[in-house]
Design an enzyme around this catalytic site. Structure first.
Site, PDB file in Angstrom:
ATOM      1  CE  LYS A   1      31.865  57.244  12.094  1.00 26.02           C
ATOM      2  NZ  LYS A   1      33.032  57.439  12.981  1.00 26.02           N
TER       3      LYS A   1
ATOM      4  CB  SER B   1      36.998  56.588  14.676  1.00 26.97           C
ATOM      5  OG  SER B   1      36.681  55.645  15.658  1.00 26.97           O
TER       6      SER B   1
ATOM      7  CB  SER C   1      33.895  53.958  14.603  1.00 23.50           C
ATOM      8  OG  SER C   1      34.085  55.358  14.504  1.00 23.50           O
TER       9      SER C   1
END
Lengths: 482, 481
Positions: free
Chosen positions: B76, B175, B151
């Site tokens: 990420k 997330s 997210s």
């Protein structure tokens, strides 16, 4: 009207840890800008603070030295404001749960009395960097070497009533933190910085007046001047029927003037909240015990010991015990020199005077306590006159030799104390001074003292400056008065 | 090759069936060919990946391989990668190249894994749809008009689309779990403090936790083996032994006590969603687990408390993006105030600004007690709810989110609707507990996630429960067209 002055201090004390409070960067002073700032100090994304145990130890030692309650649960908070030399956009500090609770410090006043100043609390926090406004063509340079240097902020109660008391407190605090070894005490490098809260109230009134805060004073002298200046400013306003505005002021010591920095209305809302990157630090008994075991002799105890052990008077003992390094130097001189009184005189006189004149720290002095001690030995045993000793001191200081006896020898400063030899010289000199002898013998005691000098000059000359003046005087008196 | 799990790829590398260079090139090719559809990567590290792959093959030939040596994966774009740009989905860090690795990054490097690139995410991890990314929204491989969640939407989409076998992710309010659920993969948020946050760009420090995403529970376990552990650089990481999370995957579930929080099976849940989740729970009963209803009485307060605490922390965490030292700086600042205001106005997106404003307000003098302190009290109540419930049962199960992947744009104009996406996940962060989401079926052709919540440091039990379920179901093997 008669006014009472009310003063409280906030003092930032830079701790002498090797590394920063939340990162491993060095805290050494004077490096090239930004060479001692790592990713944590620069607040690079994702970096996190790791507390430095040494800073906690220093703070706890300070707490123990002022007889304060130690905060068992120490919480760091974020104090939010934007400034270019504050990399994270917040300062990590303490608010609700500081590491040092209420304590007290005793101060000695010039009139010989003493007074207790209460400490409200002391907390740990990180220093900001420095903004440099010169040499950047209208822009500002940022140096983050200092960012993250550990500080304790010591906050007093409004217990001081004059600039003298405030300065006495400041000096005492300086003496305490340097004796503890938790601060190098170098004011010129910003190791201690004072914020002064001042208010006035009519004599006899209990309620405090409105106060102002004068920030960032970094010498005792500026602090004294700034207080005098602010007291006068407030008094003028009050006498004219005006009101004091609660505000933060900046004092310019070079011009002896101050200006408003911000008023209470303009004050930042710092939006304190507990820092989620740092868990509350639990301070346990064993940590406190360890800190206690590390406590060195503190100035008050040292002063008492100096009086007792060396037979010093209160004033000299106070001066010598206040600064840990000066005290250590004195003890080295006394140890080597045997004569404590002479050691005290020379340490406070010639040695301190020379340091001040050259703006040097004790550690940078070119002369060691042992050397000065050796010189004391020679003064005490009459090997060198006090005038000669000053020449030896000068040689040691300037590096023109490092052995006291060798310098005395090389410079021909050895004092002649052989009475036979001296007597012969006196006889020789007196032989050509019949008139003066006559004068002397006819004079009264008072006049005789003056006339004595007339003999001493030629005697010293005849002995090439090496005759022991004390012995000369004795011999002269005997010869002239018999 | 791209349908194989990390465990299978690891074995294929070990047996010499494939080299890391071949494998890495294969995934890089897939990203090259397909990611224009998904926009799941912000940065692809082709050169670095191939160099790392060559080195991995070399190490393997010397007999120095770990299970991860040469296995491709993705980070990420919130984890700092030394020498590789790390954007956090923001214009503010569009060109930011960190000179250091996050601890998680360093751990994968140490294990010999090959990082394919940095995945898309909501800006500063603030969002539940990936639509707040400065680099454009990622797309859910299960529907070209659907959000992947957020997210960690880029990581979830990339894993679901087989562009990477695994990806790191972070979870502040859901997330990891919500995008895992929406994209039909398995994702684990560990206990707060289990994985170092050093070098993981902060959103809300007391809630953020790095975690894992892959198709199978076993792969999540392999990832956590690399990621978990105490880190002296993170004072909030916890010094506690790290088990081998793969060692207990095959423990039988007989006697496992499952609690169903009744507040998480409310009328906010469509009948189809509820049925899918209850079917999955029924499967657990077949595996020998027992089920009972429990209560989390303060569950309804979680979103409100979260949206005070998280923005409050974020408002301070994001102050460092001031245009002074790194990151975006506005053109020609007139003075300091202009530098600050325009840098932040131009560098941050709307959702980030909204949360900074909310957080700043909540911390302001006069409001602090009513918002921040009150929210912290609620947080303790919520935590206590879980502690009480977990005295009665071993794990809690619930839907991961109230509905399957929604259509892009559907909630962008209504922040509160967007915040409600996290209604079942957010309390777990407030309590600091571990939880995972695993694929449990489909509604309207879109994946549905089952959330499994465990006690502190019970990651192994969660992974075990997910793995056993995946031995008797194949939801996690379903491939989007």
């Amino acid at each position: 009207m008669q006014w009472d002055v009310v003063i409280g201090l906030e003092i930032h004390v830079q701790l002498a840890t090797n590394s920063k409070i939340f990162s491993g960067s060095s805290t050494a002073y004077g490096a090239e800008p930004n060479t001692q700032a790592n990713a944590v100090d620069l607040a690079m994304p994702g970096t996190l603070p790791v507390p430095n145990e040494g800073a906690f130890r220093d703070a706890v030692m300070f707490g123990l030295a002022i007889d304060a309650e130690i905060g068992r649960r120490s919480v760091f908070e974020r104090k939010n404001y934007f400034y270019p030399d504050l990399p994270k956009g917040y300062q990590t500090t303490q608010l609700e749960q500081p590491i040092v609770g209420p304590g007290h410090v005793e101060i000695d006043l010039p009139d010989g009395s003493s007074k207790t100043i209460r400490i409200h609390h002391a907390h740990l926090e990180e220093d900001a960097g420095k903004s440099l406004h010169e040499d950047f063509h209208g822009m500002s340079g940022i140096d983050l070497n200092r960012a993250g240097t550990p500080l304790i902020e010591v906050v007093t109660e409004p217990d001081m009533r004059s600039a003298e008391e405030a300065v006495a407190f400041a000096k005492k605090l300086h003496s305490l933190v340097t004796s503890l070894g938790i601060c190098d005490g170098d004011m010129s490098q910003g190791s201690m910085r004072f914020d002064v809260n001042i208010s006035l109230r009519p004599k006899g009134q209990e309620a405090f007046g409105t106060r102002t805060e004068t920030k960032n004073l970094n010498s005792f002298r500026f602090m004294e001047q700034a207080i005098a200046h602010e007291v006068e400013r407030q008094m003028d306003i009050l006498e004219d029927g005006g009101e004091i505005i609660q505000e933060t002021r900046l004092y310019n010591g070079d011009r002896d003037e101050s200006r408003s920095m911000r008023s209470k209305e303009e004050a930042n809302d710092y939006r304190y909240f507990p820092c989620p990157d740092l868990l509350p630090v639990e301070i346990d008994d064993s940590f406190i015990d360890d800190c206690r075991s590390r406590l060195p002799e503190l100035p008050d105890a040292r002063k008492a010991r100096f009086k007792e052990q060396y037979g010093l008077n209160d004033y000299d003992a106070g001066l010598l015990s206040g600064d840990a390094r000066l005290a250590a130097f004195f003890e080295e001189v006394a140890e080597h020199g045997k004569d404590a009184k002479l050691a005290a005189n020379w340490t406070l006189g010639e040695f301190s005077g020379r340091l001040n004149a050259e703006d040097k720290a004790i550690n940078d002095a070119p002369i060691s306590g042992a050397q000065l001690g050796n010189l004391i030995v020679r003064i005490a045993d009459d090997s060198v006159s006090s005038a000669g000793a000053k020449k030896v001191f000068e040689a040691l200081w300037s590096g023109d030799g490092d052995n006291v006896d060798a310098i005395i020898e090389a410079k021909g400063l050895k004092q002649v104390s052989d009475t036979g030899e001296l007597e012969k010289l006196v006889d020789d000199v007196l032989a050509g001074m019949a008139d003066q002898i006559q004068q002397y013998r006819e004079a009264d005691d008072k006049k005789r003292k003056k006339l004595m000098g007339g003999f001493m000059g030629p005697l010293m000359k005849a002995s090439k400056g090496q005759g022991n003046p004390k012995l000369f005087t004795e011999i002269l008196k005997k010869k002239l008065e018999d | 090759m791209h349908n194989k799990s990390v465990a299978e790829l690891s074995r294929a590398l070990a047996s010499g069936e494939v080299s890391s260079v071949e494998l890495t090139q294969h995934f890089l090719d897939r990203i090259q060919q397909q990611d224009s559809q998904y926009n799941s990567f912000i940065t692809v590290c082709e050169e670095n990946a191939l160099a790392d792959a060559r080195q991995a093959d070399e190490l393997r030939s010397q007999g120095k391989a770990t299970p991860w040596t040469g296995v491709p994966f993705a980070h990420k774009d919130i984890f700092c990668t030394n020498g590789v740009r790390t954007t956090c989905g923001s214009k503010m860090l569009e060109n930011f190249v960190p000179p250091y690795d996050a601890t998680v990054t360093a751990n994968f490097r140490q294990a010999g894994a090959v990082c394919l690139g940095k995945t898309n995410m909501d800006e500063f991890a603030m969002g539940s749809s990936n639509e707040s990314s400065y680099f454009g929204a990622a797309t859910n491989p299960w529907g070209s008009n659907r959000v992947p969640g957020g997210s960690s939407g880029g990581s979830a989409a990339a894993v679901a689309a087989r562009l990477t076998p695994a990806a790191t992710a972070t979870d502040t309010g859901g997330s990891i779990r919500q995008p895992a659920a929406l994209c039909g993969i398995t994702g684990l948020k560990p206990t707060y403090g289990r994985v170092s946050r050093y070098g993981m760009i902060a959103f809300a420090s007391s809630l953020d936790q790095g975690g894992t995403m892959a198709r199978t529970a076993e792969d999540n376990a392999l990832m956590l083996n690399v990621m978990a552990g105490f880190d002296a650089k993170d004072s909030t990481s916890i010094d506690r032994e790290v088990p081998d999370y793969t060692a207990t995957l095959n423990e039988p579930l007989k006697g496992l006590k499952i609690g169903l929080p009744k507040e998480y099976f409310s009328d906010q849940l469509s009948p189809a969603m509820e049925q899918t989740v209850r079917n999955a729970i029924a499967e657990y009963e077949k595996l020998g687990a027992t089920v009972k209803e429990v209560s989390l009485p303060n569950a309804n307060l979680a979103i409100a408390a979260y949206y005070v605490i998280a923005p409050a922390e974020a408002s301070a965490n994001l102050s460092r993006f001031d245009g002074v030292r790194y990151g975006y700086r506005c053109d020609d600042p007139k003075d300091l105030m202009d530098l600050y205001t325009r840098t932040r106005e131009e560098g941050f997106g709307d959702e980030v600004k909204r949360r900074i404003m909310v957080g700043t307000y909540a911390l302001s003098a006069g409001y602090f007690d009513a918002y921040y302190l009150k929210a912290q009290k609620v947080r303790r109540l919520i935590q206590q709810d879980f502690v009480n419930a977990l005295k009665e049962v071993d794990v809690l199960m619930s839907p991961t989110c109230p509905s399957p992947a929604f259509v892009k744009g559907e909630k962008t104009n209504d922040p509160v609707q967007m915040y409600l996406e996290d209604i079942f996940t957010i309390a777990v962060n407030l309590a600091g507990l571990p939880a995972l989401s695993l694929p449990a079926g489909f509604v309207d052709g879109l994946p549905v996630g089952l959330q499994v919540i465990g006690d502190y440091f019970a990651e192994a039990r969660l992974l075990n429960a997910a793995h056993q379920y995946q031995q008797v179901t194949d939801w996690h093997q379903r491939t989007p067209e």
